[in-house]
Design a protein around this motif. Structure first.
Motif, short mmCIF file in Angstrom:
data_model
loop_
_atom_site.label_atom_id
_atom_site.label_comp_id
_atom_site.label_asym_id
_atom_site.label_seq_id
_atom_site.Cartn_x
_atom_site.Cartn_y
_atom_site.Cartn_z
N HIS A 1 -9.88 8.22 -7.13
CA HIS A 1 -10.80 7.17 -6.69
C HIS A 1 -10.04 6.05 -5.98
O HIS A 1 -10.40 5.63 -4.87
CB HIS A 1 -11.56 6.62 -7.89
N ASP A 2 -8.97 5.57 -6.61
CA ASP A 2 -8.24 4.43 -6.04
C ASP A 2 -7.47 4.82 -4.79
O ASP A 2 -7.31 4.00 -3.87
CB ASP A 2 -7.30 3.85 -7.10
N ARG B 1 0.81 -1.22 0.00
CA ARG B 1 0.00 0.00 0.00
C ARG B 1 0.84 1.27 0.00
O ARG B 1 0.44 2.29 -0.56
CB ARG B 1 -0.94 -0.01 1.21
N THR C 1 -20.44 2.21 0.47
CA THR C 1 -19.62 1.44 1.41
C THR C 1 -19.13 2.31 2.56
O THR C 1 -19.16 1.91 3.73
CB THR C 1 -18.41 0.83 0.68
N VAL C 2 -18.71 3.53 2.23
CA VAL C 2 -18.25 4.46 3.28
C VAL C 2 -19.40 4.83 4.21
O VAL C 2 -19.23 4.92 5.44
CB VAL C 2 -17.62 5.72 2.65
N LEU D 1 -13.49 10.14 -2.85
CA LEU D 1 -14.49 9.61 -3.77
C LEU D 1 -15.34 10.74 -4.37
O LEU D 1 -15.65 10.73 -5.56
CB LEU D 1 -15.39 8.61 -3.05
N LEU E 1 -9.82 4.55 -2.01
CA LEU E 1 -10.01 3.16 -1.57
C LEU E 1 -8.90 2.73 -0.63
O LEU E 1 -9.14 1.95 0.30
CB LEU E 1 -10.10 2.23 -2.78
N ALA F 1 -11.49 9.04 2.80
CA ALA F 1 -11.94 8.19 1.69
C ALA F 1 -13.17 8.80 1.03
O ALA F 1 -13.25 8.86 -0.21
CB ALA F 1 -12.25 6.79 2.20
N ASP G 1 -7.42 4.75 1.46
CA ASP G 1 -7.80 5.38 2.73
C ASP G 1 -8.89 4.56 3.42
O ASP G 1 -8.84 4.36 4.65
CB ASP G 1 -8.30 6.81 2.49
N LEU G 2 -9.84 4.08 2.66
CA LEU G 2 -10.93 3.29 3.24
C LEU G 2 -10.39 1.99 3.84
O LEU G 2 -10.81 1.56 4.92
CB LEU G 2 -11.98 2.98 2.17
N ALA G 3 -9.43 1.36 3.15
CA ALA G 3 -8.85 0.11 3.65
C ALA G 3 -8.09 0.34 4.96
O ALA G 3 -7.98 -0.57 5.79
CB ALA G 3 -7.91 -0.48 2.61
N ASN H 1 -18.94 2.82 -3.97
CA ASN H 1 -17.95 2.96 -2.90
C ASN H 1 -18.35 4.02 -1.88
O ASN H 1 -18.02 3.90 -0.70
CB ASN H 1 -16.58 3.26 -3.49
#
Length: 349
Positions: free
Chosen positions: A173-174, A151, A217-218, A192, A177, A188, A179-181, A214
């Motif tokens: 965008h990626d 990462r 998801t957040v 987005l 993701l 995140a 940050d979300l992980a 996504n």
């Protein structure tokens, strides 16, 4: 040549039907024109008509034995799930011109789809070495690094993409993701939304980037925090409502008012911390994401109702209203179970 340029121009504008019409009209006069055939293949590929795109690319080889044809074949074969053949085609493109950055980028992307990640990373690094100012090379390397679990390297590569191309929606965008992980739901969500602003089509269901999915998801992550606040608050407000009151405890209670006010303040702090850096255009996207998932919509309504009950306790002092929150939390639990089973079913399919 002029017709092929016209096809490519229309393709870049997203006018695929017009591009196909121009290409087929010109091919009627010269069916073996390699430039037109590979241009038509690119148009058909972007329309998702992969079998037709492969046929056009195959037909272009005799007249145009160049890396561009094999790159198009590789991308189309990869989209069809024919990964060994896709890797062979991209390797052929590289062999025809080992210093062509476009061929190395396609080779890396095709190898990534085939899950040959070490070879994909090597091809991507070669592309970056040959063209350090090419954002796409860094973008492919970032995606491969994320796939292998590196990462830190992925983040550095995405940041380099954004340094070279600040309006690159895919990189934003990626990076969101990543940050979300890491559990950084606020950054995140901001990333987005920024990606959606750069690529408005991504905010529509089925857009190129799954921004709306996504964001949903957040928002599920945020509802987890607020559910936890509601669950813990049941004990806090319940103790305050039932203590120091004569039977039958139906009189207004100052401790219950104070406890409910503390809960509302804490929930407000959590929500503020989560959304404090969001851009002004965030609200319609958040609403659209919530409405796109019926279970999330129900969860949001139940959470809002729970905090609405606490607001009533603050106003009226009737602490026993916390029993209504208990019922709402029970309903939230059932909705959560339904969401878990739904997500497992989706992953199986």
């Amino acid at each position: 040549m002029r017709a092929a340029q016209r096809v490519e121009h229309l393709r870049l504008l997203g006018r695929y039907a017009d591009a196909e019409e121009v290409a087929r009209h010109a091919l009627a006069a010269d069916p073996s024109d390699g430039l037109l055939l590979v241009g038509l293949a690119a148009v058909l590929h972007q329309e998702g008509r992969y079998t037709e795109a492969l046929q056009a690319a195959d037909a272009a080889i005799p007249d145009l034995p160049e890396p561009s044809v094999h790159r198009q074949r590789a991308l189309t074969l990869s989209a069809l799930g024919r990964h060994p053949q896709a890797c062979d085609a991209s390797a052929t493109a590289v062999s025809l011109d080992p210093h062509a950055v476009a061929s190395l980028i396609v080779h890396a992307a095709v190898l990534q789809q085939a899950r040959a990640l070490p070879a994909a990373a090597e091809a991507a690094r070669q592309a970056v070495t040959l063209a350090p100012d090419e954002p796409t090379a860094h973008l492919v390397l970032a995606g491969i690094s994320a796939d292998v679990g590196d990462r830190a390297s992925a983040r550095a590569a995405y940041q380099e993409v954004l340094r070279l191309d600040p309006d690159n929606a895919a990189a934003r965008h990626d990076l969101a993701l990543l940050d979300l992980a890491r559990g950084r739901a606020g950054p995140a969500l901001r990333g987005l939304l920024e990606a959606g602003a750069l690529d408005p089509a991504a905010l529509a269901p089925g857009g190129g980037l799954p921004v709306l999915a996504n964001v949903t998801t957040v928002l599920w992550r945020l509802t987890w925090y607020l559910r936890l606040v509601l669950f813990v608050s049941l004990y806090v407000v319940g103790v305050a409502a039932l203590s120091g009151q004569p039977e039958p405890r139906f009189e207004p209670s100052t401790p219950a008012r104070i406890a409910a006010a503390v809960v509302l303040a804490f929930a407000g702090l959590v929500s503020w911390w989560f959304t404090r850096t969001l851009p002004p255009q965030a609200r319609p996207v958040l609403v659209a994401a919530t409405r796109s998932d019926p279970l999330l919509t129900v969860s949001a309504a139940l959470i809002a109702a729970g905090f609405g009950v606490y607001a009533l306790i603050v106003v009226t002092g009737y602490g026993l209203l916390f029993l209504a929150v208990f019922a709402l939390v029970t309903a939230l639990f059932l909705v959560t179970i339904a969401a878990v089973f739904r997500n497992r079913r989706r992953r199986r399919h």
